[in-house]
Each structure stands twice: as structure tokens, then as C-alpha cells.
Design an enzyme around this catalytic site. Sequence first.
Site, short mmCIF file in Angstrom:
data_model
loop_
_atom_site.label_atom_id
_atom_site.label_comp_id
_atom_site.label_asym_id
_atom_site.label_seq_id
_atom_site.Cartn_x
_atom_site.Cartn_y
_atom_site.Cartn_z
N HIS A 97 104.06 101.38 -35.05
CA HIS A 97 102.55 101.33 -35.93
C HIS A 97 102.17 101.09 -36.84
CE1 HIS A 97 99.13 103.96 -33.90
NE2 HIS A 97 99.48 103.08 -34.18
N ASP A 124 98.22 109.34 -29.85
CA ASP A 124 99.56 109.81 -30.74
C ASP A 124 100.13 110.82 -31.03
OD1 ASP A 124 101.58 109.01 -33.16
OD2 ASP A 124 100.75 107.10 -33.51
N HIS A 126 101.59 111.73 -33.51
CA HIS A 126 101.10 111.76 -34.94
C HIS A 126 99.83 111.19 -35.98
CE1 HIS A 126 105.47 111.19 -33.98
NE2 HIS A 126 106.12 112.26 -34.96
N ASP A 128 100.00 109.99 -38.60
CA ASP A 128 99.63 108.08 -39.29
C ASP A 128 98.55 108.65 -40.56
OD1 ASP A 128 101.71 108.37 -36.93
OD2 ASP A 128 100.73 106.72 -36.28
N HIS A 141 105.30 102.88 -41.24
CA HIS A 141 104.20 103.51 -39.59
C HIS A 141 104.28 104.26 -39.30
CE1 HIS A 141 107.71 105.01 -37.12
NE2 HIS A 141 107.62 105.68 -37.77
N ASP A 226 100.30 104.59 -29.22
CA ASP A 226 100.79 104.99 -29.47
C ASP A 226 102.62 104.63 -28.14
OD1 ASP A 226 103.72 105.61 -31.12
OD2 ASP A 226 102.77 106.19 -32.33
N ASP A 228 104.37 107.44 -28.17
CA ASP A 228 104.71 108.82 -28.58
C ASP A 228 103.35 109.39 -27.46
OD1 ASP A 228 103.47 109.66 -30.98
OD2 ASP A 228 105.65 108.84 -31.54
N GLU A 271 104.76 100.49 -30.67
CA GLU A 271 106.26 101.65 -30.94
C GLU A 271 107.03 101.61 -29.43
OE1 GLU A 271 107.61 103.46 -33.48
OE2 GLU A 271 105.59 103.31 -34.71
MN LIG Z 1 102.16 106.55 -34.18
#
Ligand SMILES: [Mn+2]
Length: 306
Positions: A97, A124, A126, A128, A141, A226, A228, A271
Site C-alpha cells: 500500500h 481497507d 486500516h 494508513d 505502508h 487493500d 485486507d 497488498e
Molecule cells: Mn492499507
Amino acid sequence: MEARTIELIGVPMDSGKRRQGCLMGPDALRTAGLLQALADLGHSVSDRGNVSPAAFTEDTSGRLHALQETIAWTRTLSDVAQGVPATSVPIFMGGDHALALGTVRGVANAAAQHDRPLFVLWLDAHTDYHTPQTTASGNLHGTPMGYVTGRPGFEGFPEITHPIRHDHIAMLGLRSVDTEERAALEPSDVTYIDMRHIDEHGIATPLASFLDRVAQADGLLHVSLDVDFLDPSVAPAVGTTVPGGATIREAHLVMEMICDSRLMTSLDIVELNPFLDERGRTAQLMVDLVASAFGRRVFDRPTRAY
Ligand SMILES: [Mn+2]
């Protein structure tokens, strides 16, 4: 949807964290048939091959992992993204990322040149939103949203001349947010939708209101997906698994709504770590999701001529 001109741009970038493998992401997406899936929908698709970072000399003495390499990638990717013609939709095939440090900076500069506001949809687990100072892991990332919104502390990186406005950002799928990120985001105008909100209200309502805002402003839309964002049980090929993520159907709905909105002007797929995949199932899922964003109806296939 109308036929688009799509440019696939491989970004074998692995410098944003310590666990390696994302450099194989672009080839896994190619192997899973991304180009053909989009061409089958009637789009004009070309593969520009892989980008390489500008020359750099790594300094391993610091707390941040692969800082100089990440700065080099950011410079290169920003130029590449800014140089994509406005008539094309680039798909940046990551790579981790940290590539969004460059891609979002570049598309923001291009948007400013065309006097259009840029919006970012961040899919995502997260946020970030770290800076090089606040990241505990030293993994860059976790910093692209901090960078492109103009947070301080990115010494050595290209200057941010067109920061993304906080009220032009929506983050969907959150379920792992560090204390410092939360403290910085809570008073901001970022729309952040965590998994509990999605559980209680569904994913369509907050996304629809964000897409409405983009349309009202005649904005450009960059989507950063992403792996995730998805639950690891359906998308295992990622180094930062967090249980409780989006289902396959929630993710497809997001992509179908993006398609219907006709607003997306650039896309990151990030990712994907093929080293952690199970017989390519995550790569295949990402291809299917991208196809949904460009017009494929996976669960409802009427007979139609493209
Ligand atoms: Mn990310």
C-alpha cells in the site's frame, strides 16, 4: 457501462513493510486474467508492464524500513500517475500500500491541472494515516493517507502541493486503527466507516452518500483497494490479516456501486501477497472484484451484448 480505455500498470513494490512477497502481485493478477476479464467486458485494455523505482541508496540506520527505496518509488509513481492521459483509467497493480504515496500524489496533481476536485475511497482494514514519526512499526505502508493529506514529517519525500481534502475522503472497512491515527482522524472531516457501522447499517448507505458527494462536486474518484478490506477467510493472501472484514458480497456491492456511479478515474489494487495465497484464490477474487467495478454482474448475469 460505456467502454473505457484502461491501462494496467504493474508496481512490484515491496518496500512498505518487512514481510516480502507483494512484488509478485502484478504477475499474480496477470496470471489470474485481469486483462482478459476487462477486455471481455468490451473495454480497451493495455498492459504497460512493470514500473521500476528511480535510483536510490538505502540507509539502513534509521527506524523506518526501506525509507530511501520508498521515496524513490514515490517519485517515480507520482510521475507515472500524473502522466496517464485523462481519457484513460489506470489500474495500479501492487505491490504494497505504500505505492499509494505516489499514485495518489500523482492523480491529485493531475486533477489540479484539470481543475477538478479529487476524492479518495479507501477500502481497507486500516486507516494508513500515520506519519513517519507516529508509525510504531516503521512500515511506511501505514502512511499514505497521512502523506497525501499533507500531514507533516515526510522529510525527503516529494512535497505535497495538492493535499487531498479531508472531506473528500471516505474509508470503508476499518477494524484496526492505532491510537494516534484515531486521535488525528476523529476531529477531522474524513468519513470513516468501521465494520461495526457496516454490520449495523449496511455498506451501501454510507457509500451511496459519499458517491453522491463526488458527483455533486463533479469530482474525480481514486479508489484504493487493500486486500485486507476483505475478511481473511475469503482473501488469505495478505500479510496484515484482521478477522471480521468485508464479505465477498459486500465487496462486490461496493464495486458494482462504483461501476454504476461512473465516477472512478483511477484504481490501486494493493497488498496482494501471492506467497501467502491458496492456489491463487485471492488473486482470482481481486480480478473478479475489478471486473465488477467495470461492469461485470457476477451474481446476476443477464444475456447481454457488449
Ligand atoms: Mn492499507
